[in-house]
Design a protein around this motif. Structure first.
Motif, PDB file in Angstrom:
ATOM      1  N   VAL A   1       0.882  -1.164   0.000  1.00  0.00           N
ATOM      2  CA  VAL A   1       0.000   0.000   0.000  1.00  0.00           C
ATOM      3  C   VAL A   1       0.923   1.218   0.000  1.00  0.00           C
ATOM      4  CG1 VAL A   1      -1.723   1.302   1.287  1.00  0.00           C
ATOM      5  CG2 VAL A   1      -1.806  -1.186   1.278  1.00  0.00           C
ATOM      6  N   MET A   2       0.600   2.207  -0.840  1.00  0.00           N
ATOM      7  CA  MET A   2       1.425   3.410  -0.905  1.00  0.00           C
ATOM      8  C   MET A   2       0.560   4.636  -0.628  1.00  0.00           C
ATOM      9  SD  MET A   2       3.836   4.927  -3.967  1.00  0.00           S
ATOM     10  CE  MET A   2       2.534   5.189  -5.138  1.00  0.00           C
ATOM     11  N   HIS A   3       0.970   5.414   0.377  1.00  0.00           N
ATOM     12  CA  HIS A   3       0.392   6.721   0.625  1.00  0.00           C
ATOM     13  C   HIS A   3       1.379   7.729   0.044  1.00  0.00           C
ATOM     14  CE1 HIS A   3      -2.714   5.571   3.643  1.00  0.00           C
ATOM     15  NE2 HIS A   3      -1.914   4.525   3.787  1.00  0.00           N
ATOM     16  N   TYR A   4       0.879   8.741  -0.666  1.00  0.00           N
ATOM     17  CA  TYR A   4       1.789   9.711  -1.255  1.00  0.00           C
ATOM     18  C   TYR A   4       1.190  11.106  -1.210  1.00  0.00           C
ATOM     19  CZ  TYR A   4      -1.139   9.087  -5.420  1.00  0.00           C
ATOM     20  OH  TYR A   4      -2.202   9.012  -6.278  1.00  0.00           O
ATOM     21  N   LEU A   5       2.094  12.095  -1.093  1.00  0.00           N
ATOM     22  CA  LEU A   5       1.693  13.487  -0.970  1.00  0.00           C
ATOM     23  C   LEU A   5       2.804  14.352  -1.558  1.00  0.00           C
ATOM     24  CD1 LEU A   5      -0.231  15.646   0.359  1.00  0.00           C
ATOM     25  CD2 LEU A   5       1.235  15.469   2.381  1.00  0.00           C
ATOM     26  N   LYS A   6       2.433  15.347  -2.355  1.00  0.00           N
ATOM     27  CA  LYS A   6       3.433  16.289  -2.882  1.00  0.00           C
ATOM     28  C   LYS A   6       4.074  17.022  -1.719  1.00  0.00           C
ATOM     29  CE  LYS A   6       2.605  17.624  -7.609  1.00  0.00           C
ATOM     30  NZ  LYS A   6       3.925  17.301  -8.043  1.00  0.00           N
TER      31      LYS A   6
END
Length: 122
Positions: free
Chosen positions: A35-40
């Motif tokens: 699972v990947m959480h990503y944010l600029k």
């Protein structure tokens, strides 16, 4: 000291507030193994956080092996990934039984599906 190769260090997420920010404001996507959480993040580098919980395995040896494999898969493919993101990778229990090539493929799949691959990579 000739012949010594220095590897570039991966920028990592360390503080709990950084992880929380990615969870709260970021987007999430997953596949069978990860699972990947990503944010600029507004920077010119990516920061990586890896989580392998006891749900995956009670044995620290197994959790650390998965963590090392994920870190290495990221390092080897970092030049293909878009920059400017805080990333949190969470290993699922299925990672425990997978070999390195499968884990690497899962990682690349996440980046590909969310259009986080560089357009100008070789």
């Amino acid at each position: 000291m000739s012949g010594v190769i220095f590897l570039a260090k991966i920028c990592t997420l360390k503080k709990q507030k950084d992880f929380k920010l990615v969870y709260q404001k970021g987007k999430v996507f997953g596949n069978r193994n990860l699972v990947m959480h990503y944010l600029k993040n507004g920077k010119d580098t990516n920061r990586l956080g890896i989580i392998v919980s006891k749900k995956v395995s009670n044995r620290a040896v197994v959790r650390n092996r998965i963590r090392r494999q994920l870190k290495e898969a990221y390092r080897l493919n970092e030049n293909q990934f878009a920059l400017g993101y805080d990333l949190v990778l969470i290993a699922k229990a299925s990672c425990k039984d997978e070999k390195y090539p499968v884990i690497e493929k899962s990682l690349k799949h996440l980046f590909y599906k969310k259009n986080l691959m560089r357009q100008d990579h070789d």
